[in-house]
Scaffold this motif. Structure first.
Motif, PDB file in Angstrom:
ATOM      1  N   PHE A  66      11.884 -44.368   7.332  1.00  0.00           N
ATOM      2  CA  PHE A  66      10.879 -43.470   6.755  1.00  0.00           C
ATOM      3  C   PHE A  66      11.512 -42.455   5.804  1.00  0.00           C
ATOM      4  N   GLN A  67      12.680 -41.951   6.180  1.00  0.00           N
ATOM      5  CA  GLN A  67      13.363 -40.970   5.330  1.00  0.00           C
ATOM      6  C   GLN A  67      13.804 -41.584   4.011  1.00  0.00           C
ATOM      7  N   THR A  68      14.199 -42.870   4.065  1.00  0.00           N
ATOM      8  CA  THR A  68      14.615 -43.558   2.836  1.00  0.00           C
ATOM      9  C   THR A  68      13.471 -43.615   1.832  1.00  0.00           C
ATOM     10  N   LEU A  69      12.265 -43.859   2.339  1.00  0.00           N
ATOM     11  CA  LEU A  69      11.086 -43.852   1.466  1.00  0.00           C
ATOM     12  C   LEU A  69      10.918 -42.485   0.815  1.00  0.00           C
ATOM     13  N   LYS A  70      11.079 -41.425   1.599  1.00  0.00           N
ATOM     14  CA  LYS A  70      10.953 -40.060   1.066  1.00  0.00           C
ATOM     15  C   LYS A  70      12.035 -39.783   0.023  1.00  0.00           C
ATOM     16  N   TRP A  71      13.274 -40.183   0.330  1.00  0.00           N
ATOM     17  CA  TRP A  71      14.373 -39.946  -0.607  1.00  0.00           C
ATOM     18  C   TRP A  71      14.189 -40.738  -1.902  1.00  0.00           C
ATOM     19  N   THR A  72      13.631 -41.935  -1.801  1.00  0.00           N
ATOM     20  CA  THR A  72      13.376 -42.754  -2.994  1.00  0.00           C
ATOM     21  C   THR A  72      12.346 -42.075  -3.899  1.00  0.00           C
ATOM     22  N   ILE A  73      11.312 -41.538  -3.300  1.00  0.00           N
ATOM     23  CA  ILE A  73      10.282 -40.824  -4.075  1.00  0.00           C
ATOM     24  C   ILE A  73      10.881 -39.579  -4.721  1.00  0.00           C
TER      25      ILE A  73
END
Length: 494
Positions: A368-375
């Motif tokens: 989930f954090q990876t999705l946030k960091w990608t955004i």
């Protein structure tokens, strides 16, 4: 495949793998002898001793023969360690079928299913009317789950395998990375001591709250080992006691907590390390809404009184996310929403570095954090640096790719198994997903699909899911492809 084959030195691989397997088999042989001690209390069961002593001695002798040149091993690569670890879990389950076949009168496949379920800490069972079985075989199931909780490799590291590269590679191959102390041998001994102390605490708590001593030992071992095999068909529901359920919840959470946290708790004599741990925080983050929704579903759809619905929701949600598998009621009667939520918790799993299965809390959090960091990376100016940090841990790009790869692979296997079960037994999506998630997450909760009447291919499918789930997929894939690459070379040599 042809390109990869040239990198494999088959003679070196066979030499190393044979010696590693031999060392691990000796540990399994020693484990086989322990249940015999129970006949000091239950004298009438002494007639079952040969079914433990003979296979145990056979494992020790075979292991000693295979490992006779282990001192000449200078280096071990991760592929060799993974093949050894994956094979040992298959073979440990194979050699452990004797008591089930001879004492319980089960067929080979059902016995192998029971052994695999026990060693991997899953808890799905082919046995019915558990109260009718001898104490020694019920202890054997619990003993395997207790040892399987910390891992066959870690048990062998504590007792048999000398420290070094081989030990480190095997440790990683069994899906373990935590290092409490710099020295791996000392780490394994600390983990084992903590595990033993918590088990004794569990036995004591159960006993003073009215549980018989034998039941207390069984449920403490399988609760802390997050295995969930019980000595009663009704599991923890047999006791119908809030205090027993509370102790069980405590043991399940302890079993699903990283052993590094336990070490800090013992060292600091404070609860602060427990509540500081990022995985513990996320465990409760997932539990809170799941408990509320499961309780709501039971209240609305099944008409369960609010107090009872909350009680069942708390227990089964904790049992699912810790991958233990204890139950207090009939889950087959649960509404679809509750089954799906419990299935989701089984997929999430407990903390990395614990006895729990599943994807693991830290991987789910990172996904989930990876999705946030990608955004964030897309929004921020070019060249901006994002610190990929969760709690006290900083993660590299390589870490994130490994987590995403594992998570996607895990879900792919889960979907394949779910579809197979749906087609073969005519189960609904929720029921098939629930059972496969339980097998692959090494949980043991069941809505009734797992039984001796299952088609043979579905039994084998669930066995494979338990195996790949315990070794976190990659070791089993390396084993399969490694064997596939080595066999043609063996044929060519002949």
């Amino acid at each position: 495949m042809l390109e990869l084959r040239k990198y494999i030195n088959i003679a070196d691989d066979i030499f190393v793998i044979r010696n590693l397997i031999g060392a691990l088999l000796q540990g399994i042989g020693v484990a086989y002898l322990i249940p015999v001690l129970i006949t000091w209390v239950y004298r009438e069961e002494i007639k079952y001793v040969p079914y433990f002593v003979l296979p145990g001695l056979a494992c020790i002798l075979l292991g000693a023969w295979l490992a006779q040149h282990s001192e000449h091993i200078e280096d071990v690569n991760l592929r060799q360690a993974m093949i050894s670890a994956a094979f040992v879990w298959l073979f440990a389950s194979f050699v452990s079928v004797v008591p089930f076949m001879k004492i319980a009168g089960m067929g080979f496949v059902d016995s192998y299913f029971e052994s695999m379920s026990a060693w991997t800490g899953t808890g799905l069972t082919m046995m019915r009317n558990l109260e009718s079985y001898p104490h020694i075989i019920l202890f054997w199931r619990a003993w395997m789950q207790w040892l399987g909780g910390v891992g066959i490799v870690l048990v062998a590291l504590t007792v048999l395998i000398r420290p070094g590269v081989a030990a480190a590679r095997l440790y990683k191959a069994e899906a373990r990375t935590e290092r409490i102390l710099p020295n791996l041998a000392n780490t394994s001994k600390v983990i084992f001591k903590i595990y033993a102390v918590l088990t004794i605490v569990g036995v004591y708590l159960y006993y003073i709250n009215g549980m018989g001593l034998f039941d207390a030992v069984i449920h403490s071992m399988t609760g802390l080992g997050t295995g969930g095999m019980s000595s009663h068909d009704l599991s923890i529901g047999f006791f119908n006691s809030l205090s027993i359920e509370a102790i069980t919840i405590f043991l399940m959470i302890m079993g699903a907590t990283n052993f590094t946290v336990h070490y800090k708790l013992f060292k600091e004599r404070s609860l602060a390390p427990f509540f500081r741990d990022i995985q513990v925080k996320y465990m409760f983050f997932f539990l809170a809404p799941a408990i509320a929704l499961i309780g709501y579903a039971l209240l609305i759809y099944n008409g369960v009184p609010i107090g009872e619905s909350f009680r069942e929701a708390v227990f089964h949600a904790v049992s699912a996310i810790t991958c233990t598998g204890f139950s207090i009621s009939d889950l087959s009667q649960y509404p679809e929403l509750a089954k799906l939520l419990i299935g989701f918790l089984m997929v999430v799993g407990g903390g990395a570095g614990s006895t729990a299965g599943g994807i693991k809390l830290i991987r789910i959090t990172l996904t989930f954090q990876t999705l946030k960091w990608t955004i964030q990376q897309a929004i921020l100016p070019k060249g901006a640096v994002i610190k990929r940090k969760i709690g006290d841990y900083i993660f590299t790009e390589e870490d994130l790719q490994e987590v995403l790869g594992f998570t996607m692979t895990y879900i792919a296997f889960l979907l394949i198994g779910t579809i197979w079960v749906m087609l073969r037994v005519g189960a609904s999506l929720a029921d098939a997903f629930f059972e496969v998630a339980s097998a692959q997450g090494n949980v043991g909760l069941s809505i009734g699909i797992t039984s001796p009447s299952l088609p043979l291919d579905v039994k084998i499918l669930l066995i494979l899911h338990m195996w790949i789930g315990r070794l976190e997929i990659f070791s089993t894939l390396v084993f399969i492809f490694g064997v596939a690459l080595m066999l043609p070379r063996l044929v060519e040599r002949e």
